[in-house]
Design a protein around this motif. Structure first.
Motif, PDB file in Angstrom:
ATOM      1  N   CYS A  54       0.840  -1.211   0.000  1.00 41.16           N
ATOM      2  CA  CYS A  54       0.000   0.000   0.000  1.00 41.16           C
ATOM      3  C   CYS A  54       0.866   1.249   0.000  1.00 41.16           C
ATOM      4  O   CYS A  54       0.491   2.279   0.560  1.00 41.16           O
ATOM      5  CB  CYS A  54      -0.898   0.018   1.234  1.00 41.16           C
ATOM      6  SG  CYS A  54      -1.963  -1.407   1.397  1.00 41.16           S
ATOM      7  N   LYS A  56       2.934   4.602  -0.191  1.00 48.65           N
ATOM      8  CA  LYS A  56       2.613   5.967  -0.567  1.00 48.65           C
ATOM      9  C   LYS A  56       3.886   6.796  -0.490  1.00 48.65           C
ATOM     10  O   LYS A  56       4.573   6.801   0.526  1.00 48.65           O
ATOM     11  CB  LYS A  56       1.566   6.574   0.382  1.00 48.65           C
ATOM     12  CG  LYS A  56       0.215   5.907   0.340  1.00 48.65           C
ATOM     13  CD  LYS A  56      -0.733   6.571   1.336  1.00 48.65           C
ATOM     14  CE  LYS A  56      -2.090   5.897   1.347  1.00 48.65           C
ATOM     15  NZ  LYS A  56      -3.001   6.523   2.331  1.00 48.65           N
ATOM     16  N   ASN A  59       3.068  12.511  -3.873  1.00 50.97           N
ATOM     17  CA  ASN A  59       2.483  12.616  -5.219  1.00 50.97           C
ATOM     18  C   ASN A  59       2.454  11.302  -5.987  1.00 50.97           C
ATOM     19  O   ASN A  59       2.289  11.284  -7.198  1.00 50.97           O
ATOM     20  CB  ASN A  59       3.240  13.665  -6.052  1.00 50.97           C
ATOM     21  CG  ASN A  59       3.268  15.016  -5.382  1.00 50.97           C
ATOM     22  OD1 ASN A  59       2.250  15.477  -4.868  1.00 50.97           O
ATOM     23  ND2 ASN A  59       4.432  15.643  -5.353  1.00 50.97           N
ATOM     24  N   HIS A  61       0.759   7.562  -5.108  1.00 55.34           N
ATOM     25  CA  HIS A  61       0.100   6.583  -4.255  1.00 55.34           C
ATOM     26  C   HIS A  61      -0.233   5.339  -5.062  1.00 55.34           C
ATOM     27  O   HIS A  61      -0.955   5.405  -6.054  1.00 55.34           O
ATOM     28  CB  HIS A  61      -1.192   7.161  -3.664  1.00 55.34           C
ATOM     29  CG  HIS A  61      -0.937   8.282  -2.709  1.00 55.34           C
ATOM     30  ND1 HIS A  61      -1.946   8.884  -1.991  1.00 55.34           N
ATOM     31  CD2 HIS A  61       0.199   8.912  -2.327  1.00 55.34           C
ATOM     32  CE1 HIS A  61      -1.448   9.844  -1.228  1.00 55.34           C
ATOM     33  NE2 HIS A  61      -0.145   9.868  -1.424  1.00 55.34           N
ATOM     34  N   LEU A  63      -1.998   2.913  -3.911  1.00 52.22           N
ATOM     35  CA  LEU A  63      -3.406   2.743  -3.575  1.00 52.22           C
ATOM     36  C   LEU A  63      -3.889   4.006  -2.879  1.00 52.22           C
ATOM     37  O   LEU A  63      -3.165   4.579  -2.061  1.00 52.22           O
ATOM     38  CB  LEU A  63      -3.610   1.549  -2.636  1.00 52.22           C
ATOM     39  CG  LEU A  63      -3.374   0.148  -3.199  1.00 52.22           C
ATOM     40  CD1 LEU A  63      -3.483  -0.882  -2.080  1.00 52.22           C
ATOM     41  CD2 LEU A  63      -4.358  -0.176  -4.306  1.00 52.22           C
ATOM     42  N   THR A  64      -5.081   4.442  -3.176  1.00 50.54           N
ATOM     43  CA  THR A  64      -5.646   5.575  -2.448  1.00 50.54           C
ATOM     44  C   THR A  64      -6.080   5.116  -1.063  1.00 50.54           C
ATOM     45  O   THR A  64      -6.216   3.912  -0.806  1.00 50.54           O
ATOM     46  CB  THR A  64      -6.864   6.151  -3.184  1.00 50.54           C
ATOM     47  OG1 THR A  64      -7.921   5.179  -3.157  1.00 50.54           O
ATOM     48  CG2 THR A  64      -6.519   6.516  -4.620  1.00 50.54           C
ATOM     49  N   GLN A  65      -6.303   6.069  -0.174  1.00 47.51           N
ATOM     50  CA  GLN A  65      -6.773   5.703   1.158  1.00 47.51           C
ATOM     51  C   GLN A  65      -8.123   4.996   1.085  1.00 47.51           C
ATOM     52  O   GLN A  65      -8.393   4.052   1.837  1.00 47.51           O
ATOM     53  CB  GLN A  65      -6.876   6.946   2.044  1.00 47.51           C
ATOM     54  CG  GLN A  65      -7.170   6.625   3.507  1.00 47.51           C
ATOM     55  CD  GLN A  65      -6.090   5.767   4.138  1.00 47.51           C
ATOM     56  OE1 GLN A  65      -4.913   6.089   4.081  1.00 47.51           O
ATOM     57  NE2 GLN A  65      -6.487   4.635   4.724  1.00 47.51           N
ATOM     58  N   GLU A  66      -8.959   5.405   0.158  1.00 47.77           N
ATOM     59  CA  GLU A  66     -10.258   4.757  -0.017  1.00 47.77           C
ATOM     60  C   GLU A  66     -10.089   3.305  -0.457  1.00 47.77           C
ATOM     61  O   GLU A  66     -10.822   2.418  -0.010  1.00 47.77           O
ATOM     62  CB  GLU A  66     -11.102   5.526  -1.040  1.00 47.77           C
ATOM     63  CG  GLU A  66     -11.573   6.894  -0.574  1.00 47.77           C
ATOM     64  CD  GLU A  66     -10.446   7.935  -0.523  1.00 47.77           C
ATOM     65  OE1 GLU A  66      -9.412   7.735  -1.209  1.00 47.77           O
ATOM     66  OE2 GLU A  66     -10.608   8.913   0.218  1.00 47.77           O
ATOM     67  N   ASP A  67      -9.104   3.053  -1.340  1.00 44.01           N
ATOM     68  CA  ASP A  67      -8.815   1.682  -1.773  1.00 44.01           C
ATOM     69  C   ASP A  67      -8.384   0.824  -0.590  1.00 44.01           C
ATOM     70  O   ASP A  67      -8.800  -0.338  -0.450  1.00 44.01           O
ATOM     71  CB  ASP A  67      -7.702   1.664  -2.823  1.00 44.01           C
ATOM     72  CG  ASP A  67      -8.125   2.225  -4.162  1.00 44.01           C
ATOM     73  OD1 ASP A  67      -9.336   2.178  -4.467  1.00 44.01           O
ATOM     74  OD2 ASP A  67      -7.251   2.702  -4.909  1.00 44.01           O
ATOM     75  N   ARG A  95      -2.913   8.093   9.511  1.00 44.02           N
ATOM     76  CA  ARG A  95      -4.251   7.906   8.951  1.00 44.02           C
ATOM     77  C   ARG A  95      -4.945   6.657   9.484  1.00 44.02           C
ATOM     78  O   ARG A  95      -5.914   6.161   8.912  1.00 44.02           O
ATOM     79  CB  ARG A  95      -4.213   7.915   7.414  1.00 44.02           C
ATOM     80  CG  ARG A  95      -3.598   9.192   6.862  1.00 44.02           C
ATOM     81  CD  ARG A  95      -3.743   9.334   5.371  1.00 44.02           C
ATOM     82  NE  ARG A  95      -5.119   9.690   4.987  1.00 44.02           N
ATOM     83  CZ  ARG A  95      -5.453  10.079   3.759  1.00 44.02           C
ATOM     84  NH1 ARG A  95      -4.535  10.167   2.812  1.00 44.02           N
ATOM     85  NH2 ARG A  95      -6.706  10.367   3.468  1.00 44.02           N
TER      86      ARG A  95
END
Length: 258
Positions: A54, A56, A59, A61, A63-67, A95
C-alpha cells in the motif's frame, strides 16, 4: 477469525517493533503494508500469508486511502485475520484513525497496536532529547503541511512561540517556508534546528543548523526526514550516540574480516 489489527511498525529499526505488533504479523492471513516499514518485519509472517503493498510516496500513491479502507473491509468480511502494518504509530500522522472509522462503520472488529513514532525515535537516535529540564518543558508533534495558505499563516503563527520544541513531520519540501514563517512570527533566526533522515536505520543522517541557514545546510536531504526545532538540538553535540555506535560496529566488522 474476522479481525483487523492496525499496527504501528515503528520508525525503521526492526528491533523497535513491539511484541504485540510482532504477534499481529505472525497471526495474519493478509498483511497490508506501507512503504516506510522495514521489510525485515515481513519475515515474521506465516508462509501462506498474503502480502498487499500500500506504499505511498509524495504525489505517488499505489493505492488511495479509499482503496485501502475497502480492502481492509473486503478481507475481513472473508473471515480473515488482517494486519495493517503502518510506519511509526498508526494514530500519529498515520491515517489510522480514518481506517478505524471505516471499520467501526462496517462493524468489523479491530484492535489498535501502537508503535514507536519517528517523531520521538528519530530525535532519540540523533541524540536530541525532546524535553530537558534546562531547555524544554513542552513539545508539539505537528504536520509540515497545512490545508491551505490562509490556514498555514495562522498555523505557524500559533506554533512559533507556543512550544519549546517542535517535531515536524512531512516538512522537508516546505522547509524554507516553515523557517521563514517561524522567524517572521517570533522565533529567533538563531534557533537550532535538525533534520534526521531515515532515523533509526543504518543510513540515518542528521544535519543541524539554525532557522536562518538550515535550508542551505540540508538541501541534499529528502523525505523521510524528521525536523526538530528548539534549544534541545544543542545537546546533540554531546549526546550523538548512534553514529558512534555505528562506527564502532563497522570497525569491529572490518577487524574480523581482516
Amino acid at each position: 477469525m474476522r479481525k483487523v489489527y492496525l499496527v504501528g511498525a515503528g520508525p525503521g529499526d526492526p528491533d523497535l517493533i513491539t511484541v504485540k505488533g510482532m504477534k499481529a504479523i505472525q497471526k495474519a492471513d493478509v498483511i497490508l503494508y506501507d512503504r516506510l516499514i522495514n521489510k525485515e518485519l515481513l519475515d515474521y509472517k506465516k508462509s501462506e500469508a498474503e502480502l498487499v503493498y500500500c506504499g505511498k510516496s509524495p504525489n505517488n500513491h499505489s493505492l488511495t486511502q479509499e482503496d485501502i479502507n475497502r480492502l481492509l473491509c473486503k478481507f475481513a468480511n472473508q473471515g480473515k485475520t488482517v494486519t495493517r502494518l503502518k510506519g511509526g504509530d498508526p494514530f500519529i500522522f498515520g491515517r489510522g484513525g480514518e481506517e478505524a472509522e471505516e471499520l467501526a462503520l462496517k462493524k468489523i472488529p479491530f484492535e489498535i497496536v501502537p508503535g514507536i513514532s519517528s517523531g520521538s525515535a528519530a530525535p532519540a537516535y540523533a541524540g536530541i532529547p525532546l524535553t530537558h529540564r534546562d531547555y524544554s518543558s513542552s513539545v508539539a508533534f505537528v504536520s509540515g503541511v497545512a490545508k491551505n495558505d490562509a490556514d498555514a499563516e495562522e498555523y505557524w503563527k500559533h506554533l512559533a512561540k507556543s512550544m519549546d520544541t517542535l517535531c515536524i513531520y512531512m516538512g522537508v519540501k516546505q522547509l524554507p517556508d516553515i523557517c521563514d514563517k517561524l522567524i517572521r512570527h517570533g522565533r529567533s533566526s538563531d534557533t537550532p534546528i535538525a533534520l534526521v533522515h531515515w532515523g533509526t536505520t543504518k543510513v540515518q543522517e542528521t544535519v543541524t543548523g539554525t532557522l536562518s541557514n538550515i535550508t542551505q545546510e540540508a538541501k541534499h536531504l529528502k523525505n523521510p526526514s524528521m525536523i526538530i526545532v528548539g534549544e534541545v538540538v544543542r545537546l546533540r553535540e554531546k549526546l550523538q550516540w548512534f553514529e558512534q555506535l555505528t562506527l564502532e560496529e563497522d570497525s569491529s566488522a572490518k577487524a574480523v574480516v581482516g
